[in-house]
Write a protein that holds these residues in place. Structure first.
Motif, PDB file in Angstrom:
ATOM      1  N   MET A  67      53.646  66.836  76.642  1.00 32.81           N
ATOM      2  CA  MET A  67      52.275  66.798  77.115  1.00 32.81           C
ATOM      3  C   MET A  67      52.280  66.331  78.560  1.00 32.81           C
ATOM      4  SD  MET A  67      49.041  64.839  75.588  1.00 32.81           S
ATOM      5  CE  MET A  67      47.593  65.708  76.033  1.00 32.81           C
ATOM      6  N   ASP A  68      51.639  67.091  79.397  1.00 28.96           N
ATOM      7  CA  ASP A  68      51.641  66.769  80.815  1.00 28.96           C
ATOM      8  C   ASP A  68      50.423  65.983  81.266  1.00 28.96           C
ATOM      9  OD1 ASP A  68      54.049  68.058  81.171  1.00 28.96           O
ATOM     10  OD2 ASP A  68      53.103  69.966  81.608  1.00 28.96           O
ATOM     11  N   LYS A  69      49.294  66.215  80.629  1.00 26.22           N
ATOM     12  CA  LYS A  69      48.060  65.638  81.152  1.00 26.22           C
ATOM     13  C   LYS A  69      47.184  65.105  80.015  1.00 26.22           C
ATOM     14  CE  LYS A  69      44.523  66.739  84.510  1.00 26.22           C
ATOM     15  NZ  LYS A  69      43.940  67.757  85.352  1.00 26.22           N
ATOM     16  N   ILE A  70      46.658  63.915  80.203  1.00 26.59           N
ATOM     17  CA  ILE A  70      45.722  63.339  79.248  1.00 26.59           C
ATOM     18  C   ILE A  70      44.318  63.697  79.708  1.00 26.59           C
ATOM     19  CG2 ILE A  70      44.798  61.163  78.356  1.00 26.59           C
ATOM     20  CD1 ILE A  70      47.646  60.040  78.576  1.00 26.59           C
ATOM     21  N   PRO A  71      43.483  64.204  78.791  1.00 25.50           N
ATOM     22  CA  PRO A  71      42.121  64.581  79.183  1.00 25.50           C
ATOM     23  C   PRO A  71      41.324  63.391  79.718  1.00 25.50           C
ATOM     24  CG  PRO A  71      42.655  65.441  77.001  1.00 25.50           C
ATOM     25  CD  PRO A  71      43.763  64.506  77.397  1.00 25.50           C
ATOM     26  N   ARG A  72      40.447  63.688  80.650  1.00 29.07           N
ATOM     27  CA  ARG A  72      39.567  62.673  81.244  1.00 29.07           C
ATOM     28  C   ARG A  72      38.429  62.371  80.271  1.00 29.07           C
ATOM     29  NH1 ARG A  72      40.039  61.922  86.552  1.00 29.07           N
ATOM     30  NH2 ARG A  72      37.831  61.477  86.826  1.00 29.07           N
ATOM     31  N   PRO A  73      37.712  61.244  80.494  1.00 27.60           N
ATOM     32  CA  PRO A  73      36.514  60.974  79.681  1.00 27.60           C
ATOM     33  C   PRO A  73      35.516  62.126  79.824  1.00 27.60           C
ATOM     34  CG  PRO A  73      37.098  59.047  80.975  1.00 27.60           C
ATOM     35  CD  PRO A  73      37.974  60.166  81.447  1.00 27.60           C
ATOM     36  N   ARG A  74      34.752  62.350  78.780  1.00 29.94           N
ATOM     37  CA  ARG A  74      33.797  63.467  78.789  1.00 29.94           C
ATOM     38  C   ARG A  74      32.582  63.201  79.675  1.00 29.94           C
ATOM     39  NH1 ARG A  74      34.054  65.373  72.460  1.00 29.94           N
ATOM     40  NH2 ARG A  74      36.323  65.477  72.434  1.00 29.94           N
ATOM     41  N   HIS A  75      32.318  61.905  79.922  1.00 25.59           N
ATOM     42  CA  HIS A  75      31.168  61.514  80.746  1.00 25.59           C
ATOM     43  C   HIS A  75      31.603  60.384  81.672  1.00 25.59           C
ATOM     44  CE1 HIS A  75      28.695  63.805  77.937  1.00 25.59           C
ATOM     45  NE2 HIS A  75      29.241  63.101  76.955  1.00 25.59           N
ATOM     46  N   GLU A  76      30.862  60.181  82.733  1.00 27.52           N
ATOM     47  CA  GLU A  76      31.103  59.060  83.648  1.00 27.52           C
ATOM     48  C   GLU A  76      30.590  57.772  83.012  1.00 27.52           C
ATOM     49  OE1 GLU A  76      32.608  58.982  86.680  1.00 27.52           O
ATOM     50  OE2 GLU A  76      33.153  61.076  86.352  1.00 27.52           O
ATOM     51  N   GLY A  77      31.207  56.651  83.354  1.00 26.65           N
ATOM     52  CA  GLY A  77      30.732  55.347  82.893  1.00 26.65           C
ATOM     53  C   GLY A  77      30.843  55.163  81.391  1.00 26.65           C
ATOM     54  N   ARG A  78      30.155  54.150  80.915  1.00 27.76           N
ATOM     55  CA  ARG A  78      30.181  53.855  79.478  1.00 27.76           C
ATOM     56  C   ARG A  78      29.214  54.773  78.749  1.00 27.76           C
ATOM     57  NH1 ARG A  78      32.982  49.327  78.385  1.00 27.76           N
ATOM     58  NH2 ARG A  78      33.309  47.869  80.085  1.00 27.76           N
ATOM     59  N   TYR A  79      29.610  55.195  77.534  1.00 23.99           N
ATOM     60  CA  TYR A  79      28.750  55.995  76.676  1.00 23.99           C
ATOM     61  C   TYR A  79      29.155  55.735  75.232  1.00 23.99           C
ATOM     62  CZ  TYR A  79      32.683  59.307  77.002  1.00 23.99           C
ATOM     63  OH  TYR A  79      33.920  59.893  76.997  1.00 23.99           O
ATOM     64  N   PRO A  80      28.289  56.026  74.259  1.00 24.24           N
ATOM     65  CA  PRO A  80      28.522  55.605  72.877  1.00 24.24           C
ATOM     66  C   PRO A  80      29.869  56.010  72.265  1.00 24.24           C
ATOM     67  CG  PRO A  80      26.281  56.381  73.114  1.00 24.24           C
ATOM     68  CD  PRO A  80      26.989  56.675  74.419  1.00 24.24           C
ATOM     69  N   ASP A  81      30.345  57.212  72.492  1.00 23.48           N
ATOM     70  CA  ASP A  81      31.585  57.668  71.856  1.00 23.48           C
ATOM     71  C   ASP A  81      32.803  57.601  72.773  1.00 23.48           C
ATOM     72  OD1 ASP A  81      30.348  58.176  69.422  1.00 23.48           O
ATOM     73  OD2 ASP A  81      29.855  60.241  69.953  1.00 23.48           O
ATOM     74  N   ARG A  82      32.720  56.815  73.816  1.00 26.25           N
ATOM     75  CA  ARG A  82      33.833  56.746  74.778  1.00 26.25           C
ATOM     76  C   ARG A  82      35.137  56.319  74.102  1.00 26.25           C
ATOM     77  NH1 ARG A  82      34.376  56.523  80.508  1.00 26.25           N
ATOM     78  NH2 ARG A  82      36.267  55.397  81.106  1.00 26.25           N
ATOM     79  N   ASN A  83      35.094  55.321  73.217  1.00 26.97           N
ATOM     80  CA  ASN A  83      36.300  54.863  72.545  1.00 26.97           C
ATOM     81  C   ASN A  83      36.898  55.968  71.674  1.00 26.97           C
ATOM     82  OD1 ASN A  83      38.273  52.858  71.871  1.00 26.97           O
ATOM     83  ND2 ASN A  83      37.260  52.646  69.896  1.00 26.97           N
ATOM     84  N   ILE A  84      36.057  56.704  70.968  1.00 26.42           N
ATOM     85  CA  ILE A  84      36.538  57.818  70.142  1.00 26.42           C
ATOM     86  C   ILE A  84      37.155  58.887  71.025  1.00 26.42           C
ATOM     87  CG2 ILE A  84      35.811  59.695  68.607  1.00 26.42           C
ATOM     88  CD1 ILE A  84      33.692  57.684  67.519  1.00 26.42           C
TER      89      ILE A  84
END
Length: 71
Positions: A1-18
């Motif tokens: 695996m070359d790249k880990i996906p970025r967060p789906r949204h900027e900043g904190r959001y409810p499902d960020r940990n998931i």
């Protein structure tokens, strides 16, 4: 695996940990696959990862950015 996906949204959001768990899941599977290819069992690799994670979390909690420490 070359790249880990970025967060789906900027900043904190409810499902960020998931989202983070999902992003890291493939990287961990890849790491275990590489360990198996080197001759370790998946069980050995997962146990080692467990120990390493605890140690690294403790070290991070004590000193989040060791690069900022004076030499």
């Amino acid at each position: 695996m070359d790249k880990i996906p970025r967060p789906r949204h900027e900043g904190r959001y409810p499902d960020r940990n998931i989202d983070c768990q999902e992003a890291l899941d493939l990287a961990v599977r890849d790491l275990v696959d590489r360990a198996e290819n080197a001759g370790w069992t998946a069980s050995e690799a997962y146990r080692a990862i467990d120990v390493i994670i605890v140690a690294q979390r403790l070290a991070y909690d004590l000193d989040p950015d060791p690069a900022e420490d004076p030499a």
